[in-house]
Design an enzyme around this catalytic site. Structure first.
Site, short mmCIF file in Angstrom:
data_model
loop_
_atom_site.label_atom_id
_atom_site.label_comp_id
_atom_site.label_asym_id
_atom_site.label_seq_id
_atom_site.Cartn_x
_atom_site.Cartn_y
_atom_site.Cartn_z
N GLY A 269 0.82 -1.21 0.00
CA GLY A 269 0.00 0.00 0.00
C GLY A 269 0.85 1.26 0.00
N HIS A 270 1.98 1.22 -0.73
CA HIS A 270 2.95 2.32 -0.63
C HIS A 270 2.49 3.62 -1.27
CE1 HIS A 270 3.66 1.00 -4.69
NE2 HIS A 270 4.40 2.06 -4.91
N ARG A 271 1.37 3.59 -2.00
CA ARG A 271 0.91 4.84 -2.59
C ARG A 271 -0.19 5.50 -1.77
NH1 ARG A 271 0.80 3.31 -9.01
NH2 ARG A 271 3.00 3.79 -9.38
N SER B 255 -7.56 -0.40 13.14
CA SER B 255 -8.24 0.90 13.11
C SER B 255 -8.96 1.15 14.43
CB SER B 255 -9.26 0.89 11.98
OG SER B 255 -10.21 1.92 12.17
N SER B 256 -9.06 2.42 14.82
CA SER B 256 -9.75 2.72 16.09
C SER B 256 -11.25 2.47 15.99
CB SER B 256 -9.46 4.15 16.53
OG SER B 256 -9.93 5.07 15.58
N CYS B 257 -11.77 2.27 14.76
CA CYS B 257 -13.21 2.02 14.66
C CYS B 257 -13.58 0.60 15.05
CB CYS B 257 -13.76 2.43 13.30
SG CYS B 257 -13.30 1.34 11.99
N TYR C 6 -16.06 -2.37 7.71
CA TYR C 6 -14.62 -2.09 7.75
C TYR C 6 -14.03 -2.54 9.10
CZ TYR C 6 -10.33 0.74 7.71
OH TYR C 6 -9.03 1.16 7.77
N LYS D 167 -11.09 -5.20 10.03
CA LYS D 167 -9.88 -4.77 10.77
C LYS D 167 -9.72 -5.52 12.09
CE LYS D 167 -7.86 -1.96 8.02
NZ LYS D 167 -6.44 -2.11 7.66
N PRO E 159 -4.30 2.76 15.11
CA PRO E 159 -4.06 4.21 15.07
C PRO E 159 -5.34 5.01 15.24
CG PRO E 159 -3.70 3.18 12.89
CD PRO E 159 -4.39 2.18 13.76
N HIS F 188 -11.98 11.00 4.47
CA HIS F 188 -12.25 11.29 5.88
C HIS F 188 -12.42 12.78 6.08
CE1 HIS F 188 -10.68 7.17 6.66
NE2 HIS F 188 -11.66 7.22 7.53
N TRP G 274 -21.08 17.97 7.54
CA TRP G 274 -22.07 16.91 7.82
C TRP G 274 -22.26 16.70 9.32
CZ3 TRP G 274 -19.59 12.67 4.20
CH2 TRP G 274 -19.69 13.10 2.88
N ARG H 39 -13.02 13.63 17.49
CA ARG H 39 -12.06 12.68 16.93
C ARG H 39 -10.66 13.07 17.39
NH1 ARG H 39 -16.09 10.54 16.12
NH2 ARG H 39 -17.00 9.70 14.21
P1 GDP Z 1 -15.23 8.46 11.00
O1 GDP Z 1 -14.20 9.14 11.83
O2 GDP Z 1 -14.95 7.03 10.74
O3 GDP Z 1 -16.62 8.68 11.54
O4 GDP Z 1 -15.20 9.08 9.54
P2 GDP Z 1 -15.10 10.56 8.94
O5 GDP Z 1 -13.74 11.11 9.11
O6 GDP Z 1 -15.61 10.43 7.54
O7 GDP Z 1 -16.18 11.42 9.74
C1 GDP Z 1 -15.92 11.96 11.01
C2 GDP Z 1 -17.02 12.92 11.41
O8 GDP Z 1 -16.93 14.10 10.59
C3 GDP Z 1 -18.46 12.40 11.25
O9 GDP Z 1 -19.22 12.85 12.36
C4 GDP Z 1 -18.92 13.11 9.96
O10 GDP Z 1 -20.32 13.27 9.90
C5 GDP Z 1 -18.23 14.46 10.13
N1 GDP Z 1 -18.11 15.24 8.87
C6 GDP Z 1 -18.52 16.53 8.72
N2 GDP Z 1 -18.34 16.95 7.48
C7 GDP Z 1 -17.79 15.92 6.80
C8 GDP Z 1 -17.37 15.75 5.44
O11 GDP Z 1 -17.45 16.62 4.59
N3 GDP Z 1 -16.82 14.54 5.12
C9 GDP Z 1 -16.68 13.54 6.03
N4 GDP Z 1 -16.12 12.39 5.65
N5 GDP Z 1 -17.10 13.65 7.31
C10 GDP Z 1 -17.64 14.83 7.69
#
Ligand code: GDP
Length: 314
Positions: free
Chosen positions: A11-13, A108-110, A137, A141, A164, A179, A202, A209
């Site tokens: 997965g080097h890229r 993954s932390s999820c 996912y 993991k 991580p 993300h 969103w 996080r």
């Molecule tokens: P997660 O950490 O596995 O939940 O994945 P994400 O990094 O995609 O989302 C983290 C949080 O950011 C969630 O609560 C999303 O609803 C919020 N979020 C807000 N705006 C955005 C966006 O534009 N893209 C993504 N991916 N997440 C968003």
């Protein structure tokens, strides 16, 4: 690891793999083995096994994975569980068959339960159901981690698993399937260039996080490859949480967008919190070096200099 050791970065890229290659080269490792996806599809068992038989890498960093943010996880759960299980099963099995001395798997932390106590210690794994938006996912993991432990137990393989925090940085996916941090950089830049009045973030903005710069993860992975030989997975993060609302304000400022932020609460929040307890790696003497502000600055600059120039026209 000797500087001449044959080290395969799968997965080097990608985000993590490319940071590993930078870190290994910086430290003088000369015998790196990589294969682009077109040359080696890791979901094909025969191809992977032939590759390991021929190349016999001594050390393996398994950073190849099908990854994405909350939207991608929710939209493509079948692809996420299938591809990740295939990749890790093939690579772990062939590494064991062909005598790799050590392998590091990125989990993954999820994989932690949605309602886990915070900060999350390694022993809280499997104590409750996962967050549904990333269950496919997460299940893959989790299986990868158990596979590392099983190969250690039955075959004596020195396979370790790292968990991580939310990784971000250069070479991330800067689009709606990415993300949050990368997705917001892309959204705010586009809004600035196109002189939009609003950016939509969103969810409620309330989830928190633990944002972890990818070069720090690569540094931790090299440290663990040298210093950690146990079956138990090990958490790696910064120990600091940021809400999506605060992150959005920081990205807005870093990008120089002057409009307003609106929240689309029809979009899912996902996990309410996801903070790792990284005291085990801290006790071994490892510390992260990059603040969120610095990491954001580096990532924004890279995005502006590489992707933005090509993609977004005013
Ligand atoms: P997660 O950490 O596995 O939940 O994945 P994400 O990094 O995609 O989302 C983290 C949080 O950011 C969630 O609560 C999303 O609803 C919020 N979020 C807000 N705006 C955005 C966006 O534009 N893209 C993504 N991916 N997440 C968003």
């Amino acid at each position: 690891m000797k500087k001449s050791a044959k080290i395969y970065v799968a997965g080097h890229r990608g985000l993590i793999g490319s940071a590993l290659v930078r870190a290994l080269k910086d430290r003088g490792y000369k015998n790196l083995l990589t294969r682009p996806h077109q040359a080696l599809d890791l979901t094909h068992q025969n191809k992977v096994d032939r590759f390991f038989e021929r190349e016999k890498p001594e050390y393996v960093f398994l950073a190849a994975a099908r990854v994405g943010g909350i939207r991608a996880n929710d939209t493509y759960p079948a692809e996420f569980i299938y591809q990740n299980q295939m990749i890790q099963a093939n690579v772990l099995h062939s590494a064991s068959n062909h005598g790799a001395r050590k392998l590091l798997f990125f989990s993954s932390s999820c994989i932690y339960p949605k309602k886990s106590r915070q900060p999350m210690k390694e022993e809280y794994l499997m104590t409750g159901p996962m967050e549904p938006t990333n269950e496919a996912y997460g299940a893959a993991k989790m299986a990868g981690l158990v596979m590392c432990q099983s190969y250690r137990r039955q075959y004596g393989a020195n396979f370790i698993s790292v968990i991580p925090a939310n990784v971000y940085g250069i070479h991330d996916h800067f689009d709606e399937n990415g993300h949050v941090l990368a997705a917001l950089i892309a959204k705010f830049h586009e809004a600035r260039v196109k002189k939009k009045k609003q950016v939509t973030v969103w969810g409620t903005g309330k989830p928190r996080r633990e944002f972890f710069y990818v070069d720090d993860l690569a540094d931790a992975a090299l440290f663990l490859m040298e210093n950690y030989d146990r079956a138990e997975p090990i958490n790696v993060g910064t120990g600091q949480e940021t809400s999506i609302r605060v992150l959005a304000e920081k990205v807005k400022e870093a990008v120089g967008f002057e409009g307003e932020i609106v929240y689309d609460t029809n979009r899912p929040d996902g996990n309410p919190r996801r903070l790792l307890d990284s005291s085990r790696i801290r006790a071994m003497g490892w510390r992260p070096g990059t603040s969120l502000e610095r990491g954001l600055e580096l990532t924004c600059r890279w995005y502006a200099e590489t992707i933005l120039k090509k993609s977004v026209k005013p």
